[in-house]
Scaffold this active site. Structure first.
Site, PDB file in Angstrom:
ATOM      1  N   SER A   1     -22.581  50.166  26.301  1.00  0.00           N
ATOM      2  CA  SER A   1     -21.497  49.611  27.111  1.00  0.00           C
ATOM      3  C   SER A   1     -20.293  49.224  26.268  1.00  0.00           C
ATOM      4  CB  SER A   1     -22.032  48.417  27.909  1.00  0.00           C
ATOM      5  OG  SER A   1     -21.104  47.969  28.865  1.00  0.00           O
TER       6      SER A   1
ATOM      7  N   ASP B   1     -18.757  52.627  28.595  1.00  0.00           N
ATOM      8  CA  ASP B   1     -19.580  53.470  29.464  1.00  0.00           C
ATOM      9  C   ASP B   1     -19.037  53.559  30.885  1.00  0.00           C
ATOM     10  OD1 ASP B   1     -20.311  50.886  30.324  1.00  0.00           O
ATOM     11  OD2 ASP B   1     -22.347  51.519  30.813  1.00  0.00           O
TER      12      ASP B   1
ATOM     13  N   ASP C   1     -14.378  50.148  30.032  1.00  0.00           N
ATOM     14  CA  ASP C   1     -15.195  49.895  28.846  1.00  0.00           C
ATOM     15  C   ASP C   1     -15.853  51.198  28.418  1.00  0.00           C
ATOM     16  OD1 ASP C   1     -17.075  50.118  30.885  1.00  0.00           O
ATOM     17  OD2 ASP C   1     -18.375  48.551  30.081  1.00  0.00           O
TER      18      ASP C   1
ATOM     19  N   ASP D   1     -18.506  51.382  33.410  1.00  0.00           N
ATOM     20  CA  ASP D   1     -18.917  50.623  34.596  1.00  0.00           C
ATOM     21  C   ASP D   1     -18.067  49.374  34.808  1.00  0.00           C
ATOM     22  OD1 ASP D   1     -19.915  49.053  32.559  1.00  0.00           O
ATOM     23  OD2 ASP D   1     -22.011  49.134  33.210  1.00  0.00           O
TER      24      ASP D   1
END
Length: 449
Positions: free
Chosen positions: A101, A245, A243, A247
């Protein structure tokens, strides 16, 4: 039994326990065994962000999955919510994302989705841990004729983009809008620009050249200052910073003002309420949400429920209480009418839908919520003792709470993914809030190190 899963999957420094190739192999084995359904050809989707270590874990997962008689479908670099979507749409048995993340590039992690596209409940994570640490999976191996195969899926990104575009009202177009995107050198670097361009926007991109090591480095949702400057430079209508990743998302309005998750949540909640689609007139938020959000919901006549930090807890409360909207100040928002997972691009599209519907700039919509001064300090800690059992820390917190009274609040909690203690203080003035937060952080640093 050992512990692998934190608040958001398994996470740690790449090539060090628990994020080793050997562990990924065993997690792949356990996931394949627990999720494969009889009577069909079992499949697990595997995606990743742009970290250099992703290659290690991708190949280890494939080996583990195929060794248990399950097919592995590799989709390459794609945002985490893209895996949630693909897993459900392809009726796969599970989906696994290789990502840490918003963490630095040297970290990596594994997030697992069920066949329905939801993150795993505690009991399923515990079952995987039990299988991994019992070390008896060699007894479950199928015969050589029953081994799984590995495939690469070439059109995954295109499928996901089509899905994302369906989350934007057909009555609206982004033609004539200038939009700046900060892709954090991460998983959104191709999907996000293509999605907004296909909807008609003029798109300018920042940090869209990943090299395996520059993900989240001085960019993305944790560093929106670059995006703010670019929005002003381009005279853009809006900017979005994702960010690593994909999400989470942080927005920037046309004046260069940064809007974190709480303000985005307020804007979207008002839009849905006015549209008559805010189911049960209810929004789910976390204990980290700003006092200003509480006041905004009260003024709008919207009910809200507060949960612990973590999108899994937000989602759980949404499902139990029949809410379609929930989120965190970090920019992790969930729109259950569109997706089973937090999705930065979907969230950005909902913000743009609110702008289009109101025919007003984002800066005007953001006035729905007044942000109270809030200071967050992350303290590196060597031990994670129960805060309530440490007298010096308890006394410091109580002292600040008594001084603030009803004018503010204090929240102290450990990070679920890093060796940090997070100190959050809200107060009537920035100077007072800064002072109180630094004082508690100093006590924690002296006590837990």
């Amino acid at each position: 039994m050992g512990k692998l899963f934190g608040t958001d999957g398994i996470r740690g420094m790449a090539n060090q326990y628990p994020m080793t190739a050997e562990m990924a192999l065993n997690v792949g084995r356990a996931t394949a065994h627990l999720f494969k359904r009889r009577g069909h050809s079992p499949r697990i989707i595997i995606g990743k962000d742009t970290r250099l270590s992703g290659y290690i874990f991708e190949n280890a997962l494939v080996s583990g999955i195929c060794s248990m008689g399950v097919h592995a479908i590799m989709v390459g670099v794609i945002p985490t919510p893209g895996i949630a979507f693909l897993t459900g749409s392809m009726r796969a048995d599970a989906g696994i994302v290789i990502s840490a993340s918003h963490n630095p590039f040297h970290d990596n992690g594994l997030k697992i989705f069920s066949g329905e596209g939801f993150k795993l409940p505690d009991e399923m994570e515990s079952a995987i841990e039990e299988m991994v640490f019992a070390d008896k999976m060699q007894d479950l191996h199928p015969s050589p004729r029953e081994l799984g195969k590995a495939f690469r899926m070439e059109d995954a990104r295109g499928r996901y983009i089509v899905f994302l575009k369906h989350a934007f009202p057909k009555a609206f177009s982004l033609e004539g809008m200038k939009i700046v995107l900060d892709c954090a050198n991460g998983a959104t670097y191709r999907v996000a620009p293509e999605t907004f361009s296909e909807l008609g926007a003029e798109v300018f991109t920042l940090f869209d050249e990943p090299n395996g090591e520059n993900i989240n480095v001085d960019c993305g949702s944790q560093h929106p200052e670059h995006l703010a400057r670019e929005v002003l430079k381009r005279q853009a209508d809006v900017g979005f910073a994702f960010d690593g990743d994909g999400d989470r998302v942080i927005a920037v309005d046309e004046t260069g003002t940064v809007l974190t998750g709480d303000r985005i949540l307020a804007v979207c909640a008002k839009y849905l309420k006015e549209e008559g689609t805010l189911v049960n007139n209810l929004v789910v938020r976390t204990v980290m949400s700003n006092i200003g959000l509480t006041m905004a919901f009260r003024e709008m006549g919207i009910d809200s429920i507060m949960t612990d930090v973590g999108d899994r807890y937000v989602l759980e409360a949404m499902q139990i209480n029949g809410s379609i909207l929930g989120g965190e100040d970090s920019g992790h928002l969930i729109f259950l009418q569109h997706h089973t997972s937090g999705d930065g691009i979907t969230t950005a599209l909902q913000v743009l839908a609110a702008v289009k519907q109101s025919d007003r700039p984002l800066s005007e919509l953001a006035k729905t919520m007044t942000v109270y001064p809030q200071v967050l300090i992350n303290v590196d800690v060597k031990e994670r003792r129960d805060i309530s059992t440490v007298p010096k820390i308890v006394a410091a917190i109580r002292d600040v709470e008594e001084k603030l009274g009803p004018r503010g609040r204090v929240l102290v909690r450990y990070s679920g993914t890093q060796p940090l203690c997070r100190v959050m203080v809200e107060g009537p003035t920035q100077e007072e809030t800064d002072s109180y937060c630094r004082w508690i952080a100093q006590v924690i640093e002296e006590t837990l190190n």
